[in-house]
Design a protein around this motif. Structure first.
Motif, PDB file in Angstrom:
ATOM      1  N   UNK A  37       1.260  -1.238  -0.092  1.00  0.00           N
ATOM      2  CA  UNK A  37       0.025  -0.354   0.473  1.00  0.00           C
ATOM      3  C   UNK A  37       0.371   1.316  -0.128  1.00  0.00           C
ATOM      4  N   UNK A  38       2.233   1.318  -0.618  1.00  0.00           N
ATOM      5  CA  UNK A  38       2.322   2.410  -1.126  1.00  0.00           C
ATOM      6  C   UNK A  38       1.909   3.840  -1.057  1.00  0.00           C
ATOM      7  N   UNK A  39       2.282   4.678   0.072  1.00  0.00           N
ATOM      8  CA  UNK A  39       1.450   6.791  -0.670  1.00  0.00           C
ATOM      9  C   UNK A  39       2.381   6.696  -1.970  1.00  0.00           C
ATOM     10  N   UNK A  40       3.407   6.127  -1.983  1.00  0.00           N
ATOM     11  CA  UNK A  40       4.163   6.795  -2.919  1.00  0.00           C
ATOM     12  C   UNK A  40       5.442   6.489  -3.161  1.00  0.00           C
ATOM     13  N   UNK A  41       5.720   6.902  -4.365  1.00  0.00           N
ATOM     14  CA  UNK A  41       7.372   6.551  -5.008  1.00  0.00           C
ATOM     15  C   UNK A  41       7.782   7.553  -5.670  1.00  0.00           C
ATOM     16  N   UNK A  42       9.106   7.768  -5.455  1.00  0.00           N
ATOM     17  CA  UNK A  42      10.272   8.454  -5.940  1.00  0.00           C
ATOM     18  C   UNK A  42      10.998   7.392  -6.547  1.00  0.00           C
ATOM     19  N   UNK A  43      11.292   8.791  -7.760  1.00  0.00           N
ATOM     20  CA  UNK A  43      11.740   8.190  -9.165  1.00  0.00           C
ATOM     21  C   UNK A  43      11.742   9.575 -10.064  1.00  0.00           C
ATOM     22  N   UNK A  44      12.113   9.685 -11.423  1.00  0.00           N
ATOM     23  CA  UNK A  44      12.209   9.945 -12.523  1.00  0.00           C
ATOM     24  C   UNK A  44      10.900  10.290 -12.796  1.00  0.00           C
ATOM     25  N   UNK A  45      11.073  11.438 -14.093  1.00  0.00           N
ATOM     26  CA  UNK A  45       9.707  11.279 -14.196  1.00  0.00           C
ATOM     27  C   UNK A  45       9.712   9.776 -15.490  1.00  0.00           C
ATOM     28  N   UNK A  46      10.540   9.847 -16.010  1.00  0.00           N
ATOM     29  CA  UNK A  46      11.095   9.044 -17.600  1.00  0.00           C
ATOM     30  C   UNK A  46      10.826   7.431 -16.580  1.00  0.00           C
ATOM     31  N   UNK A  47      11.560   6.827 -15.290  1.00  0.00           N
ATOM     32  CA  UNK A  47      10.797   6.203 -14.736  1.00  0.00           C
ATOM     33  C   UNK A  47       9.525   5.541 -14.216  1.00  0.00           C
ATOM     34  N   UNK A  48       8.720   6.983 -13.225  1.00  0.00           N
ATOM     35  CA  UNK A  48       7.371   6.627 -12.808  1.00  0.00           C
ATOM     36  C   UNK A  48       6.984   6.445 -14.310  1.00  0.00           C
ATOM     37  N   UNK A  49       7.155   6.914 -15.020  1.00  0.00           N
ATOM     38  CA  UNK A  49       6.211   6.680 -16.270  1.00  0.00           C
ATOM     39  C   UNK A  49       6.458   5.437 -17.021  1.00  0.00           C
ATOM     40  N   UNK A  50       7.633   4.406 -17.303  1.00  0.00           N
ATOM     41  CA  UNK A  50       7.928   3.039 -17.206  1.00  0.00           C
ATOM     42  C   UNK A  50       6.825   2.152 -16.192  1.00  0.00           C
ATOM     43  N   UNK A  51       7.126   2.333 -14.494  1.00  0.00           N
ATOM     44  CA  UNK A  51       6.214   1.185 -13.575  1.00  0.00           C
ATOM     45  C   UNK A  51       4.807   1.836 -14.059  1.00  0.00           C
ATOM     46  N   UNK A  52       5.017   2.991 -14.501  1.00  0.00           N
ATOM     47  CA  UNK A  52       3.023   2.984 -15.269  1.00  0.00           C
ATOM     48  C   UNK A  52       2.355   2.085 -16.567  1.00  0.00           C
ATOM     49  N   UNK A  53       3.339   2.033 -17.241  1.00  0.00           N
ATOM     50  CA  UNK A  53       3.339   1.291 -18.648  1.00  0.00           C
ATOM     51  C   UNK A  53       3.844  -0.355 -17.729  1.00  0.00           C
ATOM     52  N   UNK A  54       4.279  -0.731 -16.927  1.00  0.00           N
ATOM     53  CA  UNK A  54       4.548  -1.888 -16.630  1.00  0.00           C
ATOM     54  C   UNK A  54       3.118  -2.268 -15.687  1.00  0.00           C
ATOM     55  N   UNK A  55       3.271  -1.301 -15.055  1.00  0.00           N
ATOM     56  CA  UNK A  55       1.414  -2.227 -14.604  1.00  0.00           C
ATOM     57  C   UNK A  55       0.534  -2.053 -14.894  1.00  0.00           C
ATOM     58  N   UNK A  56       0.193  -1.089 -15.965  1.00  0.00           N
ATOM     59  CA  UNK A  56      -0.708  -1.273 -16.942  1.00  0.00           C
ATOM     60  C   UNK A  56      -0.785  -2.378 -17.695  1.00  0.00           C
ATOM     61  N   UNK A  57       0.966  -3.337 -18.292  1.00  0.00           N
ATOM     62  CA  UNK A  57       1.134  -4.805 -18.855  1.00  0.00           C
ATOM     63  C   UNK A  57       1.028  -5.830 -17.916  1.00  0.00           C
ATOM     64  N   UNK A  58       0.783  -5.597 -17.186  1.00  0.00           N
ATOM     65  CA  UNK A  58       0.252  -6.690 -15.739  1.00  0.00           C
ATOM     66  C   UNK A  58      -1.158  -6.436 -15.409  1.00  0.00           C
ATOM     67  N   UNK A  59      -1.759  -5.941 -16.119  1.00  0.00           N
ATOM     68  CA  UNK A  59      -3.345  -5.971 -15.274  1.00  0.00           C
ATOM     69  C   UNK A  59      -4.278  -4.988 -14.234  1.00  0.00           C
ATOM     70  N   UNK A  60      -2.971  -4.274 -13.542  1.00  0.00           N
ATOM     71  CA  UNK A  60      -3.154  -3.736 -12.458  1.00  0.00           C
ATOM     72  C   UNK A  60      -3.168  -1.676 -13.148  1.00  0.00           C
ATOM     73  N   UNK A  61      -4.353  -1.345 -12.977  1.00  0.00           N
ATOM     74  CA  UNK A  61      -4.473  -0.521 -13.794  1.00  0.00           C
ATOM     75  C   UNK A  61      -3.663   1.238 -12.364  1.00  0.00           C
ATOM     76  N   UNK A  62      -2.719   1.964 -12.702  1.00  0.00           N
ATOM     77  CA  UNK A  62      -2.064   2.441 -11.558  1.00  0.00           C
ATOM     78  C   UNK A  62      -3.065   3.626 -11.239  1.00  0.00           C
ATOM     79  N   UNK A  63      -4.242   3.806 -12.045  1.00  0.00           N
ATOM     80  CA  UNK A  63      -4.947   4.783 -11.372  1.00  0.00           C
ATOM     81  C   UNK A  63      -6.068   4.309 -10.267  1.00  0.00           C
TER      82      UNK A  63
END
Ligand SMILES: [Zn+2]
Length: 470
Positions: free
Chosen positions: A212-238
């Protein structure tokens, strides 16, 4: 058996009351230092500047630099005299390391001093050239951690939060000072994933969900990559994650769009830690003016520029004791804002967002071209992933004359072969906006990662100079 020696215990080695009085931790900062009026800010800066110059005056690096320029710290009585202090750049630091390897002559402490006072050691990420070693005193670590903690608190982190720290836990300072800030000054729990090389991105997504992480700290580029990866795993980052805020670095708009929570930008670098941070008003970055004086100077002349003009950031750090940064021209591009009260209530001066490195500027047929500016121009174009890498080279032109050409390698959304007409369209757009020909080399998605260090480096590498030395 070696002799018994009592270590300098961390909890006994510093005046903690003095620390939190001079540099307020986030909770006190929000209603204290953050709301100081201009007179109080300037009075504090004046006093701390004089002290900082005195400390630096004992260091050989500054003794040499100042003697060369006929400067004496006694010439400075207030920050209005700051322009008298000679600037220096990374080249002077490199010379210093060459003069006296491996630490240079700019440190106030050496490793052996750790027997009597707690010290830490990190080196720069080496975005360009040789790593720069920095020895930090306990005071420097704690003030740096307090400034980092203020940043995170202003940007929505609260006690009890779990925070995925996706920066590299390496020889570089960034992940460590964030970790220190979260743990010691915020009552938050860093989840120490590190970058995608240490903890695969899929695993980071799983951990964010599981704990239940409240935040992620990373570069924007990597945050976008995490979101893409989540979606590919069937997890909606929203909807499938419990994020409250994102501690970003770079383009926050795109990050907010995919996660549906606020994302904040800030400005920091390895020797001095957080310099400035975006507040909830999101109108530039508030400089922590009790700890820094930030100037922006002309790229060529080094003369201070008025608000609103882009130039090189020159940092004067008011709190450091291990290494000193007094008018350090860091060659990052930004601008200062006019001094006025922000919608958030703070009078701390704001600066513009990081606009790239001026040492990657290339002059092509009389036009100044920055790789990061090229990246901004194409970022919303259809059919690309947003990742790019530029290089400049000398090519043999007509009549046996060499000319300099820049090539921008751009990742297609899918594969280069599936994108007819895209190369031509991007080249046309760049020519139109910049006024000079930039060649586009379209490559497959994710092909640029080894070049840019995506998911691995703090500041992505966007440029390489492949010209022969002249
Ligand atoms: Zn504000």
């Amino acid at each position: 058996m070696r002799d018994h020696v009592k270590p300098p215990y961390y909890y006994q080695s510093m005046d903690w009351e003095k620390l939190v009085t001079e540099y307020e931790p986030p909770y006190e900062f929000m209603t204290g230092t953050r709301l100081w009026d201009r007179d109080r800010i300037v009075a504090t800066q004046n006093q701390r500047l004089v002290d900082a110059l005195q400390r630096a005056a004992t260091v050989p690096f500054y003794q040499k630099l100042w003697a060369q320029h006929g400067f004496s710290p006694a010439d400075v009585r207030t920050i209005d005299d700051l322009h008298l202090v000679p600037q220096y750049t990374i080249d002077d630091i490199r010379d210093s390391i060459e003069r006296q390897p491996p630490f240079g002559d700019y440190q106030s402490h050496h490793f052996a001093d750790a027997a009597t006072t707690p010290l830490r050691f990190y080196t720069s990420g080496g975005t360009t050239g040789m790593p720069r070693p920095t020895i930090y005193t306990q005071w420097d670590r704690e003030v740096g951690a307090i400034l980092s903690a203020r940043t995170f608190y202003m940007q929505g982190i609260r006690p009890g939060d779990a925070v995925i720290n996706a920066w590299a836990y390496s020889t570089h300072n960034a992940a460590w000072i964030m970790d220190h800030a979260l743990w010691h000054w915020l009552g938050a729990i860093p989840i120490t994933t590190g970058t995608g090389n240490v903890t695969p991105t899929e695993k980071q997504v799983e951990m964010a969900k599981l704990y239940g992480a409240a935040a992620i700290t990373a570069t924007s580029d990597y945050l976008l990559h995490i979101a893409d990866t989540a979606k590919r795993m069937g997890i909606d980052p929203r909807t499938d994650l419990d994020l409250k805020t994102l501690l970003s670095f770079g383009d926050t708009k795109a990050v907010e769009d995919v996660y549906g929570v606020p994302a904040y930008d800030s400005y920091a670098f390895h020797e001095v830690q957080y310099v400035s941070a975006e507040c909830e008003a999101k109108q530039g970055l508030h400089i922590f003016e009790d700890a820094f004086v930030v100037e922006v100077v002309d790229f060529e002349t080094g003369k201070p520029l008025p608000p609103g003009h882009r130039g090189n950031v020159v940092i004067t750090c008011l709190y450091k004791t291990g290494t000193h940064q007094l008018r350090y021209n860091i060659q990052d591009i930004s601008a200062t804002y006019e001094i006025e009260q922000c919608a958030c209530g703070s009078w701390h001066r704001r600066m513009d967002y990081f606009r790239g490195r001026s040492d990657t500027m290339v002059k092509l047929r009389g036009v100044n071209v920055w790789p990061e500016a090229c990246g901004k121009i194409i970022q919303d174009h259809d059919g690309i992933s947003g990742e790019y890498f530029c290089y400049v080279e000398s090519v043999l032109g007509r009549g046996g004359r060499t000319r300099e050409e820049m090539t921008m390698m751009v990742e297609a959304q899918t594969t280069a072969a599936d994108s007819p007409g895209l190369k031509e369209s991007l080249e046309k757009l760049l020519k139109q906006k910049i006024g000079v020909q930039i060649n586009v080399d379209l490559v497959d998605r994710d092909a640029l990662r080894p070049l840019t260090g995506h998911g691995d480096r703090a500041k992505l590498k966007r440029f390489e100079d492949r010209r022969e030395a002249r």
